[in-house]
Design an enzyme around this catalytic site. Structure first.
Site, PDB file in Angstrom:
ATOM      1  CB  CYS A   1      17.257  -3.838  -0.186  1.00 37.52           C
ATOM      2  SG  CYS A   1      17.699  -3.887  -1.946  1.00 37.52           S
TER       3      CYS A   1
ATOM      4  CG  HIS B   1      16.320   0.311  -1.778  1.00 39.32           C
ATOM      5  ND1 HIS B   1      16.909  -0.547  -0.880  1.00 39.32           N
ATOM      6  CD2 HIS B   1      15.335   0.954  -1.088  1.00 39.32           C
ATOM      7  CE1 HIS B   1      16.327  -0.432   0.302  1.00 39.32           C
ATOM      8  NE2 HIS B   1      15.360   0.477   0.189  1.00 39.32           N
TER       9      HIS B   1
ATOM     10  CG  ASP C   1      13.666   0.229   3.277  1.00 40.64           C
ATOM     11  OD1 ASP C   1      14.210  -0.889   3.344  1.00 40.64           O
ATOM     12  OD2 ASP C   1      14.037   1.117   2.489  1.00 40.64           O
TER      13      ASP C   1
END
Length: 280
Positions: A67, A106, A121
């Site tokens: 991420c 995250h 995302d």
């Protein structure tokens, strides 16, 4: 950010319009072309999350990332396309009790588009998360058949976050951590607090070095497919496509590297795969 090279990497011939459809097109293309992976950790290479290093690894070298890398690249692309955006930090709730408070490991992107706030995302490895407007109850369906929604979950400063992302859909279209039913399940919780680059650096350092965690004990890769999802944890490969699931075990380093290249869009050589703890 070299948009021409980025678009070539994700299979787009031109920039999409920067509206809700264009954002969805961009993020989907990114997720289908650039696999999620943590392999720099078991390989001992370390993970750098500045813009130059991320572009070199994910675009020039054809690797994937997790991420902190994926959403750095997406954020840089959105900025180059004229969209104001900034990072957020989230607590991943997959497989945890309702009131658990795991660390903020995250990151996702808050985007200002058409006078409204959206979340984007490109770096959630558990499943495909579509762009969503930052509105209580906002929902969207993805081609794998899953539904996703945003809910207000608490007040600012709460450990439960101001917002919670939930998913309802086939567990086979995930990396295996989702419970095997179609009810709403929390994916992660987040707030809208300002995030500095050093906050991201701290989260990345914890995620890539903390002993006995998912990212420091396993070899992980996943990618969004046209109508499904593929995930590989150590030697176990699962592919969900058009409602059909298949699983197999990767046999050796050459098979592992080939699977990464052909399924995940991750350019790892046979020699690099052979250095992984799985094969040493």
């Amino acid at each position: 950010m070299d948009l021409t090279r980025y678009f070539a990497r994700i299979g787009l011939t031109a920039a999409p319009a920067m509206d809700r459809e264009g954002l969805a097109t961009l993020q989907s293309a990114h997720r289908r072309a650039i696999g999620f992976e943590n392999l720099a950790i078991p390989l001992g290479d370390g993970i750098r999350i500045d813009s130059t290093s991320v572009f070199e690894k994910l675009v020039v070298q054809g690797r994937g990332g997790y991420c902190f890398e994926q959403n750095r690249l997406l954020s840089d692309a959105l900025s180059a396309l004229g969209l104001v955006n900034r990072p957020l930090l989230a607590r991943v709730m997959l497989g945890l009790p309702e009131h658990a408070a795991p660390p903020r490991t995250h990151t996702l992107v808050l985007v200002n588009m058409e006078g409204a706030a959206w979340i984007a995302d490109a770096g959630f490895g558990g499943s495909f998360v579509p762009p969503l407007p930052l509105e209580d109850g906002a929902q969207a369906q993805t081609p794998d058949g899953a539904w996703h929604r945003l809910l207000r979950s608490g007040e600012r400063g709460s450990l439960a976050g101001e917002w919670r992302l939930e998913r309802a859909g086939p567990a086979s279209a995930t990396d295996g951590r989702s419970a095997p039913h179609g009810e709403w399940q929390p994916q992660y919780v987040f707030d809208l607090g300002e995030v500095a680059q050093d906050d991201l650096e701290m989260g990345n350092h914890w995620t890539s070095t903390r002993p006995d965690t998912r990212f420091t004990t396993l070899c992980i890769a996943s990618v969004v497919l046209e109508n499904g999802f593929a995930a590989m944890t150590d030697r176990q490969l699962s592919i969900y496509r058009n409602g059909v699931s298949e699983m197999r075990e990767v046999t050796d380093a050459a098979d592992y590297a080939r699977t990464l290249r052909e399924v995940m869009g991750i350019a790892l050589t046979d020699a690099e795969a052979a250095r992984l703890p799985l094969f040493t």
